[in-house]
Design a protein around this motif. Structure first.
Motif, PDB file in Angstrom:
ATOM      1  N   ILE A   1      80.149  49.509  81.624  1.00 64.48           N
ATOM      2  CA  ILE A   1      78.784  48.975  81.709  1.00 64.48           C
ATOM      3  C   ILE A   1      77.791  49.755  80.859  1.00 64.48           C
ATOM      4  O   ILE A   1      76.609  49.435  80.832  1.00 64.48           O
ATOM      5  CB  ILE A   1      78.301  48.938  83.180  1.00 64.48           C
ATOM      6  N   VAL A   2      78.262  50.791  80.153  1.00 65.58           N
ATOM      7  CA  VAL A   2      77.367  51.602  79.321  1.00 65.58           C
ATOM      8  C   VAL A   2      76.909  50.797  78.110  1.00 65.58           C
ATOM      9  O   VAL A   2      77.705  50.098  77.475  1.00 65.58           O
ATOM     10  CB  VAL A   2      78.077  52.890  78.855  1.00 65.58           C
ATOM     11  N   LEU A   3      75.617  50.903  77.777  1.00 63.89           N
ATOM     12  CA  LEU A   3      75.059  50.207  76.621  1.00 63.89           C
ATOM     13  C   LEU A   3      75.055  51.143  75.420  1.00 63.89           C
ATOM     14  O   LEU A   3      74.511  52.243  75.499  1.00 63.89           O
ATOM     15  CB  LEU A   3      73.633  49.729  76.919  1.00 63.89           C
ATOM     16  N   PRO A   4      75.650  50.735  74.281  1.00 63.83           N
ATOM     17  CA  PRO A   4      75.676  51.593  73.091  1.00 63.83           C
ATOM     18  C   PRO A   4      74.285  51.830  72.545  1.00 63.83           C
ATOM     19  O   PRO A   4      73.373  51.025  72.741  1.00 63.83           O
ATOM     20  CB  PRO A   4      76.538  50.801  72.101  1.00 63.83           C
ATOM     21  N   SER A   5      74.095  52.961  71.827  1.00 66.23           N
ATOM     22  CA  SER A   5      72.766  53.317  71.327  1.00 66.23           C
ATOM     23  C   SER A   5      72.823  53.810  69.889  1.00 66.23           C
ATOM     24  O   SER A   5      73.880  54.111  69.345  1.00 66.23           O
ATOM     25  CB  SER A   5      72.147  54.401  72.211  1.00 66.23           C
ATOM     26  N   ARG A   6      71.619  53.857  69.271  1.00 67.82           N
ATOM     27  CA  ARG A   6      71.445  54.470  67.956  1.00 67.82           C
ATOM     28  C   ARG A   6      70.106  55.176  67.946  1.00 67.82           C
ATOM     29  O   ARG A   6      69.477  55.352  68.996  1.00 67.82           O
ATOM     30  CB  ARG A   6      71.574  53.446  66.822  1.00 67.82           C
ATOM     31  N   HIS A   7      69.570  55.566  66.768  1.00 66.71           N
ATOM     32  CA  HIS A   7      68.444  56.491  66.723  1.00 66.71           C
ATOM     33  C   HIS A   7      67.172  55.998  67.398  1.00 66.71           C
ATOM     34  O   HIS A   7      66.384  56.799  67.871  1.00 66.71           O
ATOM     35  CB  HIS A   7      68.144  56.898  65.277  1.00 66.71           C
TER      36      HIS A   7
END
Length: 439
Positions: free
Chosen positions: A180-186
């Motif tokens: 259920i983790v949402l991917p991220s960026r800067h």
């Protein structure tokens, strides 16, 4: 006007990184799957979290910010939502009491109970002490209870609730699951449309979520806000008969739904186009290039000769073009990403832009233009090398040094500032070639 009542919660945490977006989205999908109509709002300027919440709830997500959008705007949007849905969820920003104004201020002003979210991954009985301290810090902020994120099992839940005060019940929890983790960026989480398995993640989060409360929280009475005087008097320049072309794709997606709704309310016809897909400019009286991630699509943008030519013709015809942040970067001659790879852009403004490794601009911004005063915010990791002299500079209401330049060359108005159009409909209409209405 008679108040409207609807159950509502403000999801807030002691700091960023506690999982507010994941939990808010999980709650929205959980209650939606239970057959309830859910509306989600986001406290503070943000484009990324609302994309996920829109998918989770099935409705557009508006911004609530006591400075940028204003109290009247907040009241009007919540009042309207209260008449259309069964549950209102508001995701807070940063920590509960961070910022001036904070999301705690919104909760206090409108009487919206806080669901305090705590990342419990490395915590036991201290969970209760932390919850108690935050709840007692201000007597004017109402609390509904507590929500535990990153829970490892039933034994962990038992430890977490051992020292919880009776008036701060555990209303729910979400187990620790990679699915259920949402991917991220800067800039934060990845855009919703870029997460191929987002639906699976939302459904998994809703399934894993444990909601211990029996039904919905208590209803909150919402009163309608007073419209801005210019609107009430019917003297806002309108956009009737005007066609506005809006760039919208993975490179240009940072758009407040309220901005588009306002343009349509003023009579504009909106047509959307994708620079990344190689599309040209639709026939239009004005162009709106919002922010986004042009640096992630350098090659596609560089190869779109058709759009480059169409925009040059649009500007040569002295038609308005409004560009914000990533939209502005696209207008310069060249854009380089973090790795140093650069590509040719539209070339309508002289100079180059490049992505930096550190944050280069952040915070609320107020812009005084010849057309009027507008409010918005800035958040970017890029810098400019341009001979252009600013028409003006934005100011920060909280004294930050990020006072963004606003450039004007011919019919082009460009800046790092993401404008909130409803803060001054009259100015926006004038920027986009509108005419005055007698009402």
């Amino acid at each position: 006007m008679k108040p409207r009542s609807c159950p509502a919660l403000m999801l807030a945490a002691p700091a960023s990184g506690q999982g507010k977006t994941t939990v808010t989205a999980a709650l929205a999908r959980y209650h939606r799957n239970a057959g309830r109509r859910v509306r989600v709002f986001k406290a503070g300027p943000d484009f990324l979290d609302p994309m996920v919440h829109s998918r989770a709830s099935g409705h557009a997500v508006d911004t609530l910010d006591l400075w940028m959008t204003g109290e009247a705007d907040i009241r009007q949007r919540l009042y309207q939502a209260a008449g259309e849905c069964d549950l209102i969820l508001i995701e807070g920003v940063m920590g509960l009491y961070d910022g001036k104004p904070s999301c705690g201020d919104i909760a206090a002003l409108l009487g919206i109970p806080v669901l305090l979210l705590l990342n419990a991954a490395a915590m036991a009985q201290t969970f209760g002490a932390l919850a108690s301290g935050l709840a007692r810090f201000r007597s004017d902020v109402p609390f509904a209870g507590v929500f535990a994120n990153q829970v490892s099992g039933e034994r962990h839940v038992s430890l977490l609730t051992e020292q919880l005060p009776e008036d701060l019940p555990l209303l729910g929890y979400l187990p620790k699951r990679e699915s259920i983790v949402l991917p991220s960026r800067h800039l934060g989480i990845v855009q919703a449309q870029e997460i191929d398995d987002l639906e699976l993640r939302l459904e998994a989060a809703a399934k894993e979520l444990v909601w211990t409360h029996d039904g919905l929280p208590a209803p909150v009475a919402f009163t309608n806000g007073v419209r801005p005087q210019a609107e009430a008097d019917g003297v806002v320049p309108h956009l009737s008969g005007k066609t506005i072309a809006v760039a919208r794709d993975d490179a240009f997606a940072f758009i407040y739904p309220a901005n588009l709704a306002l343009l349509e309310a003023m009579g504009a016809q909106l047509v959307f186009f994708s620079p990344v897909a190689g599309e040209g400019l639709p026939e239009a009286d004005a162009v709106y290039l919002p922010g986004g991630y042009p640096e992630l699509h350098l090659q596609a943008l560089a190869e779109n000769d058709r759009l480059r030519s169409d925009l040059q013709a649009h500007v040569a015809a002295d038609k308005p073009l409004l560009a914000e942040c990533g939209g502005m970067l696209y207008l310069f001659e060249e854009l380089a990403d973090k790795g140093g790879e650069s590509a040719r852009m539209a070339g309508l403004l002289p100079g180059k832009a490049k992505l930096e490794s550190r944050l280069a601009g952040l915070g609320p911004q107020q812009v005084d233009l010849p057309e009027g005063r507008l409010r918005g915010h800035t958040f970017h990791h890029s810098s400019l090398d341009t001979p252009l002299q600013p028409l003006t500079r934005a100011t920060s209401p909280i004294g930050r040094s990020s006072c963004e330049a606003v450039y004007r060359q011919g019919p082009i108005t460009a800046s790092y500032v993401h404008l909130y159009f409803p803060s001054n409909p009259q100015a926006v209409a004038a920027l986009l070639g509108g005419t005055e209405s007698a009402g």
